[in-house]
Design a protein around this motif. Structure first.
Motif, PDB file in Angstrom:
ATOM      1  N   MET B  18       1.405  24.016  36.005  1.00 54.88           N
ATOM      2  CA  MET B  18       0.840  23.951  37.358  1.00 54.88           C
ATOM      3  C   MET B  18      -0.015  22.697  37.536  1.00 54.88           C
ATOM      4  SD  MET B  18       0.775  25.708  40.160  1.00 54.88           S
ATOM      5  CE  MET B  18      -0.172  25.831  41.678  1.00 54.88           C
ATOM      6  N   LEU B  19      -0.765  22.363  36.512  1.00 53.68           N
ATOM      7  CA  LEU B  19      -1.694  21.241  36.669  1.00 53.68           C
ATOM      8  C   LEU B  19      -1.079  19.908  36.267  1.00 53.68           C
ATOM      9  CD1 LEU B  19      -5.161  22.707  35.642  1.00 53.68           C
ATOM     10  CD2 LEU B  19      -4.086  22.552  37.877  1.00 53.68           C
ATOM     11  N   PHE B  20       0.229  19.924  35.909  1.00 53.40           N
ATOM     12  CA  PHE B  20       0.837  18.674  35.485  1.00 53.40           C
ATOM     13  C   PHE B  20       0.675  17.547  36.518  1.00 53.40           C
ATOM     14  CE2 PHE B  20       4.303  15.641  35.223  1.00 53.40           C
ATOM     15  CZ  PHE B  20       4.110  15.166  33.931  1.00 53.40           C
ATOM     16  N   PRO B  21       0.912  17.801  37.816  1.00 51.94           N
ATOM     17  CA  PRO B  21       0.726  16.714  38.789  1.00 51.94           C
ATOM     18  C   PRO B  21      -0.691  16.131  38.769  1.00 51.94           C
ATOM     19  CG  PRO B  21       1.965  18.477  39.797  1.00 51.94           C
ATOM     20  CD  PRO B  21       1.498  18.994  38.462  1.00 51.94           C
ATOM     21  N   VAL B  22      -1.679  16.991  38.520  1.00 52.00           N
ATOM     22  CA  VAL B  22      -3.052  16.492  38.475  1.00 52.00           C
ATOM     23  C   VAL B  22      -3.218  15.572  37.266  1.00 52.00           C
ATOM     24  CG1 VAL B  22      -5.483  17.134  38.359  1.00 52.00           C
ATOM     25  CG2 VAL B  22      -3.877  18.588  39.593  1.00 52.00           C
ATOM     26  N   TRP B  24      -0.847  13.947  35.885  1.00 48.19           N
ATOM     27  CA  TRP B  24      -0.048  12.757  36.141  1.00 48.19           C
ATOM     28  C   TRP B  24      -0.807  11.743  36.997  1.00 48.19           C
ATOM     29  CZ3 TRP B  24       3.388  11.333  33.072  1.00 48.19           C
ATOM     30  CH2 TRP B  24       4.246  10.281  33.400  1.00 48.19           C
ATOM     31  N   MET B  25      -1.550  12.278  37.971  1.00 44.90           N
ATOM     32  CA  MET B  25      -2.378  11.410  38.819  1.00 44.90           C
ATOM     33  C   MET B  25      -3.374  10.629  37.959  1.00 44.90           C
ATOM     34  SD  MET B  25      -4.814  12.801  41.873  1.00 44.90           S
ATOM     35  CE  MET B  25      -5.950  13.790  40.919  1.00 44.90           C
ATOM     36  N   MET B  36       3.912  -0.002  35.221  1.00 49.71           N
ATOM     37  CA  MET B  36       4.087   1.012  36.257  1.00 49.71           C
ATOM     38  C   MET B  36       5.549   1.308  36.552  1.00 49.71           C
ATOM     39  SD  MET B  36       2.008   2.852  37.811  1.00 49.71           S
ATOM     40  CE  MET B  36       0.427   2.045  37.868  1.00 49.71           C
ATOM     41  N   PRO B  41       8.684   6.594  32.319  1.00 46.00           N
ATOM     42  CA  PRO B  41       7.253   6.280  32.303  1.00 46.00           C
ATOM     43  C   PRO B  41       6.559   6.815  31.046  1.00 46.00           C
ATOM     44  CG  PRO B  41       7.746   8.050  33.850  1.00 46.00           C
ATOM     45  CD  PRO B  41       9.049   7.572  33.340  1.00 46.00           C
ATOM     46  N   LEU B  43       4.140   8.935  28.917  1.00 47.29           N
ATOM     47  CA  LEU B  43       3.523  10.245  29.155  1.00 47.29           C
ATOM     48  C   LEU B  43       2.023  10.215  28.926  1.00 47.29           C
ATOM     49  CD1 LEU B  43       6.042  12.855  27.728  1.00 47.29           C
ATOM     50  CD2 LEU B  43       5.511  12.348  30.108  1.00 47.29           C
ATOM     51  N   TRP B 234       0.274   1.458  42.672  1.00 47.45           N
ATOM     52  CA  TRP B 234       0.053   2.873  42.442  1.00 47.45           C
ATOM     53  C   TRP B 234      -1.137   3.165  41.550  1.00 47.45           C
ATOM     54  CZ3 TRP B 234       1.619   6.864  45.173  1.00 47.45           C
ATOM     55  CH2 TRP B 234       2.640   6.624  46.094  1.00 47.45           C
ATOM     56  N   MET B 238      -3.740   5.855  42.824  1.00 45.96           N
ATOM     57  CA  MET B 238      -4.055   7.058  42.050  1.00 45.96           C
ATOM     58  C   MET B 238      -5.514   7.078  41.609  1.00 45.96           C
ATOM     59  SD  MET B 238      -1.556   9.190  41.955  1.00 45.96           S
ATOM     60  CE  MET B 238      -1.047   8.811  43.587  1.00 45.96           C
ATOM     61  N   ALA B 241      -7.276   8.338  44.471  1.00 41.41           N
ATOM     62  CA  ALA B 241      -6.988   9.772  44.599  1.00 41.41           C
ATOM     63  C   ALA B 241      -7.835  10.581  43.619  1.00 41.41           C
ATOM     64  CB  ALA B 241      -5.502  10.024  44.364  1.00 41.41           C
TER      65      ALA B 241
END
Lengths: 293, 270
Positions: B18-22, B24-25, B36, B41, B43, B234, B238, B241
């Motif tokens: 669930m928190l993978f996108p966070v 990743w950011m 980039m 990419p 990890l 990016w 990010m 973000a």
């Protein structure tokens, strides 16, 4: 009694004034915008001609309307089904007590609390065709990459995935507290009667959860109809209108180009508001129903 | 209890997914611009760079200031309007309050984009687009109905005997509100204020429509500008973000129970 009412309303006056000024007036303005033929000049200086429902006619006749309406329905239904399904599964999982369960449940809230522009831009980069991590993962499994955001076949799927991710925490938290409100004796009784855990869920837990489920889905529906940020930031409704919904189309008409068309934009907005209010009335009715029972 | 660790393991795995996108950011925010476009990419940020964050400090600081100002302004305005009204709805209960509650429920259903259109029409007429307080008023529309409803339910749970005792001691309606009911529903005030802050901080629709040409713009527009650039950088996007997510994360750590209370209010009846 009269005095009591008077004092009571005195405390409500600021709110009522605010609602008239900040809700009533803007909403009337959109109605007014939608029945006039505005140009940039008349928008600033006034004097636009009243053309009745012509803007609505234009909007309904526009082929984009059908696409946007269909996309809105698909986006909303798919988001709700996945958010609710995954949220319910997680709520059931977390309702068993285990070490760290409270902490992990709290962490699940993160996606819901992040600013939408943050989530949307993160997903946009993850879905990037060349350097995105999603395609890298597909390649790792030996699958071909997909042009998530730039192919008309996949753009709607991409925004649904992102929106589902954002909505899961809300469903999880509400359904979890709904599950906690079901008395433990009910489960014990079902277990004593020899019900398997699937049977107990199917015939006991799920029916008892129905009122909470209904409210969760309705609030989700109202929220999903409103979604604009995620789609606009990830795809701008594109490519070629393939992920346009009524909300993004309304914005696009009014603010998306150098030549704003406020009339049609407001007309689309008012169609959307009608859909939201219908959902809202169903919600209010169901709340009343529960208050009464 | 033997199965408990197994549950914990599954729970950890689910949370990680669930928190993978966070994650990743954060990872992308530390990736050097040169790496980039690498495929696949990295990890992990092998050689992390803080270039992105340096640019945030350099270019985005004023946007942060505006966002903070707008968010705090929205909190103050929302509470000032909602608290007295909630007191009246919960404790004074004047005749005719039913329709008002109904209006508040419906108001929450109105899509932001429509409010933005209407407000834009008005702001242009009055010449108040691109002002900070104009944005505060617009952002408050997201929070006020919710704040009134949640404060009403918190204030309703203050016992009537306490209110009556204050009245017998000679306190007027305002005194009772200010010194008795309001302090007693402190948790509700925190919850309402917290959500008002978060929503104003995250707002993009109103900022994009009402403040896109202003001299003081909020952070969401700062990020949007970065994305709109042709040479999308990016790691700077990010990094911004990540910093923009700080309030949400801080609130989650410091005020988790208020957050949960806010989400479940209205949906689950205790």
């Amino acid at each position: 009694m009269f005095r009591k009412n008077l004092v009571g309303w005195a405390f409500l006056v600021p709110l009522v004034a605010y609602l008239l000024l900040c809700y009533g007036y803007p909403l009337l303005t959109t109605v007014d915008l939608s029945i006039r033929d505005y140009t940039v000049r008349t928008f600033v200086h006034g004097g636009a001609q009243v053309i009745g429902l012509a803007n609505y006619g234009d909007v309904f006749a526009d082929p984009v309307f059908r696409t946007a309406l269909l996309n809105t329905v698909v986006f909303t239904v798919a988001s709700l089904v996945f958010q609710y399904g995954i949220g319910l599964a997680l709520a059931l999982f977390f309702s068993r007590r285990f070490r760290l369960s409270a902490t992990l449940r709290a962490l699940f809230l993160v996606p819901w609390l992040l600013p939408l522009i943050v989530s949307a831009s993160t997903w946009a980069w993850m879905f990037n065709s060349e350097a995105g991590v999603v395609n890298a993962a597909l390649a790792w499994f030996g699958l071909d990459g997909v042009n998530w955001l730039t192919s008309p076949d996949w753009s709607l799927v991409s925004v649904i995935v992102a929106n589902t991710w954002i909505g899961i925490p809300f469903n999880l938290v509400v359904l979890y507290s709904g599950l906690r409100n079901i008395p433990a004796e009910v489960h014990e009784a079902a277990a004593l009667d020899g019900a398997s855990s699937w049977q107990a869920f199917r015939h006991v837990t799920f029916p008892m959860l129905r009122p909470v489920s209904a409210v969760t889905l309705l609030l989700g529906l109202v929220y999903t109809l409103k979604v604009f940020d995620i789609i606009w930031i990830m795809t701008r409704g594109g490519p070629g209108g393939s992920s346009t919904t009524l909300a993004t189309w309304s914005y696009e008409l009014g603010f998306g180009s150098m030549l704003p068309r406020f009339g049609p934009s407001s007309a689309v907005g008012n169609v959307l508001i009608l859909m939201a209010v219908v959902a809202g009335l169903v919600y209010v009715r169901s709340q009343r129903h529960r208050e009464a029972s | 209890m033997t199965r408990s660790w197994w549950h914990t393991a599954v729970g950890l795995l689910l949370t990680a997914v669930m928190l993978f996108p966070v994650y990743w950011m954060v990872n992308v925010s530390l990736t050097p611009p040169g790496d980039m476009r690498k495929s696949p990419p990295d990890l992990f940020p092998g050689n992390p760079t803080f270039e992105g964050y340096a640019r945030v400090l350099d270019e985005q600081l004023p946007y942060f200031g505006t966002s903070l100002l707008v968010a705090l302004g929205t909190v103050v305005l929302t509470l000032a309007l909602a608290a007295p009204a909630a007191y009246s709805l919960a404790k004074l209960r004047p005749r005719g309050r039913g329709p008002l509650t109904f209006v508040l429920l419906v108001a929450q259903m109105i899509p932001g984009i429509i409010m933005a259109l209407g407000l834009y029409g008005i702001y242009v007429k009055l010449g108040i687009t691109n002002t900070v307080w104009g944005l505060v008023f617009a952002d408050s529309t997201i929070a006020v109905p919710f704040a009134v409803l949640i404060l009403t339910s918190f204030m309703a749970s203050v016992p009537d005997e306490v209110v009556q005792a204050a009245r017998i001691d000679g306190a007027g309606a305002f005194r009772t509100f200010w010194s008795v009911v309001l302090p007693a529903s402190c948790n509700g005030v925190v919850t309402a204020g917290l959500f008002a802050f978060l929503w104003a901080w995250s707002d993009f629709v109103f900022a994009a429509t009402l403040d896109s040409g202003g001299s003081m713009q909020p952070l969401t527009l700062g990020i949007y500008r970065y994305i709109g650039n042709n040479n999308q950088e990016w790691n700077a996007i990010m990094a911004t973000a990540v910093v923009a997510s700080v309030p949400a994360t801080a609130l989650l750590v410091l005020a988790q129970r208020f957050v949960a209370a806010g989400i479940t209010s209205g949906a689950v009846k205790d």
